[in-house]
Design a protein around this motif. Structure first.
Motif, PDB file in Angstrom:
ATOM      1  N   LYS A  13     -14.197  -1.127   0.196  1.00 29.77           N
ATOM      2  CA  LYS A  13     -12.672  -1.934   1.419  1.00 29.77           C
ATOM      3  C   LYS A  13     -10.985  -1.245   0.812  1.00 29.77           C
ATOM      4  O   LYS A  13     -10.430  -1.731   2.370  1.00 29.77           O
ATOM      5  CB  LYS A  13     -12.654  -3.412   0.555  1.00 29.77           C
ATOM      6  CG  LYS A  13     -14.055  -3.855   0.449  1.00 29.77           C
ATOM      7  CD  LYS A  13     -13.817  -6.121   0.717  1.00 29.77           C
ATOM      8  CE  LYS A  13     -14.847  -6.279   0.814  1.00 29.77           C
ATOM      9  NZ  LYS A  13     -14.665  -8.214   0.295  1.00 29.77           N
ATOM     10  N   VAL A  14     -10.902  -1.018  -0.585  1.00 30.12           N
ATOM     11  CA  VAL A  14     -10.156  -0.450  -0.556  1.00 30.12           C
ATOM     12  C   VAL A  14      -9.330   1.183  -0.435  1.00 30.12           C
ATOM     13  O   VAL A  14     -10.672   1.473  -1.135  1.00 30.12           O
ATOM     14  CB  VAL A  14      -9.677  -1.174  -2.493  1.00 30.12           C
ATOM     15  CG1 VAL A  14      -7.963  -0.316  -2.072  1.00 30.12           C
ATOM     16  CG2 VAL A  14      -9.235  -2.573  -2.024  1.00 30.12           C
ATOM     17  N   VAL A  15      -8.785   1.599   0.629  1.00 29.12           N
ATOM     18  CA  VAL A  15      -8.634   3.075   0.458  1.00 29.12           C
ATOM     19  C   VAL A  15      -6.954   3.305  -0.111  1.00 29.12           C
ATOM     20  O   VAL A  15      -6.079   2.194   0.604  1.00 29.12           O
ATOM     21  CB  VAL A  15      -8.650   3.572   1.560  1.00 29.12           C
ATOM     22  CG1 VAL A  15     -10.561   3.289   1.308  1.00 29.12           C
ATOM     23  CG2 VAL A  15      -8.919   2.383   2.695  1.00 29.12           C
ATOM     24  N   ARG A  16      -6.332   4.100   0.209  1.00 29.02           N
ATOM     25  CA  ARG A  16      -4.972   4.691  -0.289  1.00 29.02           C
ATOM     26  C   ARG A  16      -4.434   5.452   0.874  1.00 29.02           C
ATOM     27  O   ARG A  16      -5.174   6.831   0.759  1.00 29.02           O
ATOM     28  CB  ARG A  16      -4.738   4.493  -1.931  1.00 29.02           C
ATOM     29  CG  ARG A  16      -4.511   4.121  -2.230  1.00 29.02           C
ATOM     30  CD  ARG A  16      -3.957   2.896  -2.207  1.00 29.02           C
ATOM     31  NE  ARG A  16      -3.732   1.681  -2.961  1.00 29.02           N
ATOM     32  CZ  ARG A  16      -4.295   0.632  -2.392  1.00 29.02           C
ATOM     33  NH1 ARG A  16      -4.534   0.795  -0.792  1.00 29.02           N
ATOM     34  NH2 ARG A  16      -4.652  -0.676  -3.337  1.00 29.02           N
ATOM     35  N   PHE A  49       6.528   5.837   2.246  1.00 25.01           N
ATOM     36  CA  PHE A  49       5.827   4.271   2.075  1.00 25.01           C
ATOM     37  C   PHE A  49       5.953   2.939   2.106  1.00 25.01           C
ATOM     38  O   PHE A  49       6.178   1.559   2.802  1.00 25.01           O
ATOM     39  CB  PHE A  49       4.067   5.276   2.375  1.00 25.01           C
ATOM     40  CG  PHE A  49       3.071   3.942   2.387  1.00 25.01           C
ATOM     41  CD1 PHE A  49       3.112   2.777   4.045  1.00 25.01           C
ATOM     42  CD2 PHE A  49       2.741   2.927   1.005  1.00 25.01           C
ATOM     43  CE1 PHE A  49       2.167   1.780   3.559  1.00 25.01           C
ATOM     44  CE2 PHE A  49       1.473   2.169   1.475  1.00 25.01           C
ATOM     45  CZ  PHE A  49       0.956   1.571   2.266  1.00 25.01           C
ATOM     46  N   ILE A  87       1.373 -14.365  -5.981  1.00 30.15           N
ATOM     47  CA  ILE A  87       2.432 -15.265  -4.621  1.00 30.15           C
ATOM     48  C   ILE A  87       0.955 -15.582  -3.872  1.00 30.15           C
ATOM     49  O   ILE A  87       1.694 -16.649  -3.285  1.00 30.15           O
ATOM     50  CB  ILE A  87       2.351 -14.089  -3.593  1.00 30.15           C
ATOM     51  CG1 ILE A  87       0.664 -13.340  -3.779  1.00 30.15           C
ATOM     52  CG2 ILE A  87       3.760 -13.069  -4.343  1.00 30.15           C
ATOM     53  CD1 ILE A  87       1.655 -12.368  -2.381  1.00 30.15           C
ATOM     54  N   TRP A 147      -5.584  -0.683  -7.563  1.00 31.30           N
ATOM     55  CA  TRP A 147      -6.172  -1.519  -6.157  1.00 31.30           C
ATOM     56  C   TRP A 147      -5.091  -2.144  -6.038  1.00 31.30           C
ATOM     57  O   TRP A 147      -5.101  -3.423  -5.058  1.00 31.30           O
ATOM     58  CB  TRP A 147      -7.384  -1.901  -6.738  1.00 31.30           C
ATOM     59  CG  TRP A 147      -7.616  -2.626  -7.574  1.00 31.30           C
ATOM     60  CD1 TRP A 147      -7.124  -2.295  -8.475  1.00 31.30           C
ATOM     61  CD2 TRP A 147      -8.065  -4.625  -7.272  1.00 31.30           C
ATOM     62  NE1 TRP A 147      -7.614  -3.830  -9.648  1.00 31.30           N
ATOM     63  CE2 TRP A 147      -7.696  -4.386  -9.068  1.00 31.30           C
ATOM     64  CE3 TRP A 147      -7.825  -4.958  -6.510  1.00 31.30           C
ATOM     65  CZ2 TRP A 147      -7.940  -6.185  -9.441  1.00 31.30           C
ATOM     66  CZ3 TRP A 147      -7.765  -6.393  -7.066  1.00 31.30           C
ATOM     67  CH2 TRP A 147      -8.353  -7.174  -8.157  1.00 31.30           C
ATOM     68  N   ASP A 148      -4.399  -3.298  -6.286  1.00 27.26           N
ATOM     69  CA  ASP A 148      -4.461  -4.806  -6.811  1.00 27.26           C
ATOM     70  C   ASP A 148      -2.078  -4.536  -6.400  1.00 27.26           C
ATOM     71  O   ASP A 148      -1.590  -5.509  -6.927  1.00 27.26           O
ATOM     72  CB  ASP A 148      -4.297  -5.951  -7.902  1.00 27.26           C
ATOM     73  CG  ASP A 148      -4.069  -4.894  -9.083  1.00 27.26           C
ATOM     74  OD1 ASP A 148      -3.792  -4.085  -9.373  1.00 27.26           O
ATOM     75  OD2 ASP A 148      -4.326  -5.944 -10.376  1.00 27.26           O
ATOM     76  N   PHE A 149      -1.938  -2.728  -5.995  1.00 26.49           N
ATOM     77  CA  PHE A 149      -0.299  -2.904  -5.971  1.00 26.49           C
ATOM     78  C   PHE A 149       0.338  -4.175  -5.872  1.00 26.49           C
ATOM     79  O   PHE A 149       0.023  -4.562  -4.471  1.00 26.49           O
ATOM     80  CB  PHE A 149      -0.400  -1.976  -4.974  1.00 26.49           C
ATOM     81  CG  PHE A 149      -0.010  -1.513  -3.851  1.00 26.49           C
ATOM     82  CD1 PHE A 149      -1.340  -1.442  -2.951  1.00 26.49           C
ATOM     83  CD2 PHE A 149       0.862  -1.471  -3.216  1.00 26.49           C
ATOM     84  CE1 PHE A 149      -1.599  -1.318  -1.613  1.00 26.49           C
ATOM     85  CE2 PHE A 149       1.053  -2.183  -1.727  1.00 26.49           C
ATOM     86  CZ  PHE A 149       0.285  -1.517  -0.826  1.00 26.49           C
ATOM     87  N   ASP A 150       1.815  -4.388  -5.504  1.00 21.58           N
ATOM     88  CA  ASP A 150       2.606  -5.255  -4.805  1.00 21.58           C
ATOM     89  C   ASP A 150       3.502  -4.136  -4.369  1.00 21.58           C
ATOM     90  O   ASP A 150       3.852  -3.253  -4.856  1.00 21.58           O
ATOM     91  CB  ASP A 150       3.237  -5.879  -5.480  1.00 21.58           C
ATOM     92  CG  ASP A 150       2.590  -7.662  -5.918  1.00 21.58           C
ATOM     93  OD1 ASP A 150       1.326  -7.441  -5.647  1.00 21.58           O
ATOM     94  OD2 ASP A 150       2.815  -7.746  -7.646  1.00 21.58           O
ATOM     95  N   SER A 151       3.965  -4.828  -2.783  1.00 24.15           N
ATOM     96  CA  SER A 151       4.876  -3.690  -2.074  1.00 24.15           C
ATOM     97  C   SER A 151       6.322  -4.836  -2.097  1.00 24.15           C
ATOM     98  O   SER A 151       6.679  -5.622  -3.043  1.00 24.15           O
ATOM     99  CB  SER A 151       4.646  -4.415  -0.916  1.00 24.15           C
ATOM    100  OG  SER A 151       3.677  -3.985   0.019  1.00 24.15           O
ATOM    101  N   SER A 191       8.259  -6.000  -0.344  1.00 20.89           N
ATOM    102  CA  SER A 191       8.133  -7.347   0.346  1.00 20.89           C
ATOM    103  C   SER A 191       7.348  -8.520  -0.768  1.00 20.89           C
ATOM    104  O   SER A 191       8.122  -9.130   0.015  1.00 20.89           O
ATOM    105  CB  SER A 191       7.523  -7.417   0.874  1.00 20.89           C
ATOM    106  OG  SER A 191       6.033  -6.683   1.411  1.00 20.89           O
ATOM    107  N   ILE A 192       6.768  -8.237  -1.273  1.00 21.52           N
ATOM    108  CA  ILE A 192       6.220  -9.565  -2.001  1.00 21.52           C
ATOM    109  C   ILE A 192       7.633  -9.668  -2.662  1.00 21.52           C
ATOM    110  O   ILE A 192       7.246 -11.307  -3.237  1.00 21.52           O
ATOM    111  CB  ILE A 192       5.497  -8.734  -3.325  1.00 21.52           C
ATOM    112  CG1 ILE A 192       4.123  -8.273  -2.969  1.00 21.52           C
ATOM    113  CG2 ILE A 192       5.060 -10.038  -4.289  1.00 21.52           C
ATOM    114  CD1 ILE A 192       2.964  -9.290  -2.473  1.00 21.52           C
TER     115      ILE A 192
END
Lengths: 362, 124
Positions: free
Chosen positions: A65-68, A89, A301, A329-333, A335-336
Motif C-alpha cells: 500500500k505504501v510507496v515512496r 517534496f 492528529i 511508512w508513517d512520516f509526517d508532513s 502541514s501536520i
C-alpha cells in the motif's frame, strides 16, 4: 496559518537509507572485509534481515500500500541526491539525518565490535558522501553506547565537524537503561561539546516486544515504539541525568506526544510517595521531563483537539520539534503542524524550525 | 467540457487498477478502473492530502470470527479498495468510505462512458 512554503522548516528526523554495502568501505577491519564479502549488502534496507521466510508481525509498507516516490526506500540503498529531492517534496529546508540501520542495534547480542565498527564507518561515510551543511543536510552521530570508550571516540571524531549537530541514542534494547551511571562519561562529553543527546526509539526486538506472540504490526509498533522511549525517559529522569548535566539538551524522537502527559502524571504520583528513590531530583520528575524536547512525529492528529491541546500545554510548544521520519511508512508532513487549529503562528514557526534552531544551533 | 462532462479518455486504454487524473473545477479527481467498473474520487487524501487515486487497487482483506478459540479466518472480499501511497489510508471504491472508519469519506463523482469515452459527470 502561515505560508509554510515561505517559511524555514527544519526536519529533526530523516532516515538516510544506509546499506552495509556502502558503509562497509568506511568501517575498520576486520569488519570492512567481513561485510564486503557477506551477503548482508542491502539487508536491512529491504528489512528482511535474516528472514528466509518472513517472520515479522507485519510489513512496514503495509503489503504494497505504501510507496515512496522521492526515496529509494525500501527497495534499494538511498542515493545522496535523493535526500534533497525528498526535502524539496516536503518543502523542508534543513534535515537531520539519522541512520536507518542503527535502529536495529538493540537486537545485537554478539560479544564483538560490529556496532562500534558500523557507527564508526557510518560517521565517515555520511561525512564523505551525504552530509552537506551548505545544502541543509546535517547528521546525528549514532552512539554505540554499550561501549563507552567507542562512543567517546566518535564524539572526539565529530567535535569539529559542523555537519554533526547531535548524538543519537537508539532507545530500543538499551540495557541497562540509559539513566545508568555507566553512560555518564558520554553525557558529560556531550555537555562539554554542547551536543544535544537525541534519544530515538527503534524497532529491534519488536516482534517479540516484552513478550512473544503478538499477531500484527499494529500491536507491536504501537506498543514497542512507545515503550522504548518511555522506559528511557523514566530512567534518565529518575537517575538524575538533568541534575548531573544541567546544560545537556535532551531530545526524545518518534513516539508522538500523547503518551507524555500520562507517563509524567503517573511518575509524579510515584515520586511524591517515594522521592528517596530519586534522590538527585529537587522537584517532581515532570518538571525535568517537560524541559526535554520531543519530536512530534507520528503526531496523533486523529485524536480530539482538546487532548492535543492539553499535551502541547503540558509539554510546552517551546519544547516540540517538527520531525518527518521520512521516508518511513508513517512520516509526517510539515502541514501536520501547520493545520493544527489550537496553535498560533508563532507556535507553528517555533515547532517547524525555531525550537530546532536553538537546540541544534542551526 | 460540455453538459457538465469532463473527458477522461478512451475506456479501452484502462486495465483494472489503472487510474487517470483530471481537473474538475478546482479539484483534482482520479478515475480508477476496478473489476471493469470506473470510479471517480477526489485525489486528495483527507489524512494528509496525499494522491490517494495513484495508490494500489486491491480487494479488501476481511476477517471473520468462526468460533471460540478458532483462528480468525482472513479472506479477500468482493469490495475493491484503493490505498493512499503516502500512509496507506484505504477507501472503498464504491462508496469512498474509509475501510476502518465510516465517518471518513472521500468525495465521489459520477462516471459515465459514452461511445467508448470515459467522462466525469460534474452534474452541472
Amino acid at each position: 496559518m502561515i505560508d509554510a512554503a515561505r517559511e524555514r522548516i527544519i526536519d529533526c528526523d530523516w532516515h538516510y537509507q544506509d546499506s552495509f554495502k556502502e558503509v562497509a568501505a568506511y568501517m575498520p577491519e576486520p569488519w570492512r572485509t567481513k561485510y564486503k564479502h557477506s551477503n548482508w549488502d542491502d539487508a536491512g534496507v529491504k528489512q528482511n534481515l535474516s528472514s528466509f521466510f518472513p517472520t515479522s508481525t507485519g510489513d512496514r509498507q503495509n503489503y504494497g500500500k505504501v510507496v515512496r516516490e522521492h526515496s529509494n526506500y525500501p527497495d534499494e540503498p538511498e542515493e545522496p541526491e535523493r535526500v534533497r529531492e525528498g526535502m524539496d517534496f516536503l518543502d523542508i529546508d534543513v534535515s537531520l539525518q539519522i541512520s536507518h540501520l542503527i535502529l536495529a542495534m538493540g537486537g545485537v547480542n554478539a560479544d564483538d565490535k560490529r556496532v562500534q565498527a558500523f557507527t564508526k564507518g557510518y560517521v565517515e561515510y555520511m561525512l564523505e558522501e551525504v552530509l552537506d551543511p551548505d545544502d541543509g543536510v546535517y547528521g546525528l552521530a549514532p552512539m554505540p553506547y554499550s561501549d563507552v570508550e567507542a562512543s567517546l571516540d566518535i564524539l572526539d571524531r565529530i567535535e569539529d565537524e559542523e555537519a554533526y549537530v547531535g548524538a543519537c541514542f537508539v532507545t530500543a534494547g538499551a540495557s541497562p537503561p540509559l539513566g545508568s551511571r555507566k553512560y555518564d562519561p558520554i553525557y558529560e562529553r556531550c555537555e562539554d561539546l554542547d551536543l544535544p543527546v537525541v534519544y530515538h526509539t527503534g524497532g529491534s526486538g519488536l516482534d517479540e516486544y516484552v513478550r512473544a506472540g503478538y499477531q500484527e504490526m499494529i500491536e507491536t509498533h504501537t506498543l514497542g515504539f512507545l515503550e522504548s522511549n518511555m522506559s528511557q525517559i523514566v530512567s534518565v529522569a529518575c537517575q538524575g541525568i538533568p541534575e548531573k548535566y544541567p546544560d545537556l539538551d535532551i531530545v526524545f524522537m518518534e513516539s508522538g506526544v500523547t503518551y507524555i502527559p500520562g507517563l509524567i502524571s503517573r511518575l509524579d504520583e510515584e515520586y511524591l510517595k517515594r522521592p528517596e528513590e530519586a534522590p538527585l531530583l529537587d522537584t517532581r520528575p515532570s518538571e525535568y521531563i517537560t524541559d526535554f524536547y520531543f519530536g512530534t512525529q507520528p503526531l496523533e492528529i486523529s485524536a480530539r483537539n482538546e487532548l492535543l491541546e492539553l499535551c502541547f500545554d503540558m509539554i510546552g510548544t517551546d519544547r516540540l520539534l517538527y520531525a518527518s521520519d521520512y521516508p518511513h511508512w508513517d512520516f509526517d508532513s510539515p502541514s501536520i503542524i501547520n493545520d493544527l487549529p489550537m496553535l498560533d503562528d508563532d507556535d507553528r514557526r517555533a515547532i517547524l524550525a525555531g525550537n530546532a534552531e536553538g537546540v541544534f544551533g542551526l | 467540457m460540455s453538459d457538465g462532462l469532463v473527458e477522461v479518455g478512451p475506456a479501452t486504454e484502462f486495465e483494472d487498477g489503472d487510474h487517470a487524473i483530471v481537473e474538475v473545477g478546482r479539484a483534482e479527481v482520479g478515475v480508477v478502473r476496478a473489476d471493469g467498473e470506473f470510479y471517480a474520487l477526489r485525489n486528495q487524501c483527507p489524512h494528509d492530502g496525499g494522491p490517494v487515486c495513484k495508490g494500489i487497487v486491491q480487494r479488501e482483506l476481511l476477517g471473520e470470527f468462526t468460533g471460540t478459540g478458532e483462528r480468525v479466518e482472513q479472506y479477500y472480499g468482493e469490495e475493491c479498495i484503493i490505498s493512499c501511497p503516502w500512509h496507506g489510508w484505504s477507501f472503498e471504491l464504491e462508496t469512498g468510505t474509509h475501510i476502518g472508519d465510516e465517518r471518513i469519506q472521500l468525495p465521489m463523482y459520477d462516471v459515465v462512458v459514452e461511445d467508448g469515452i470515459v467522462y466525469v459527470d460534474t452534474g452541472e
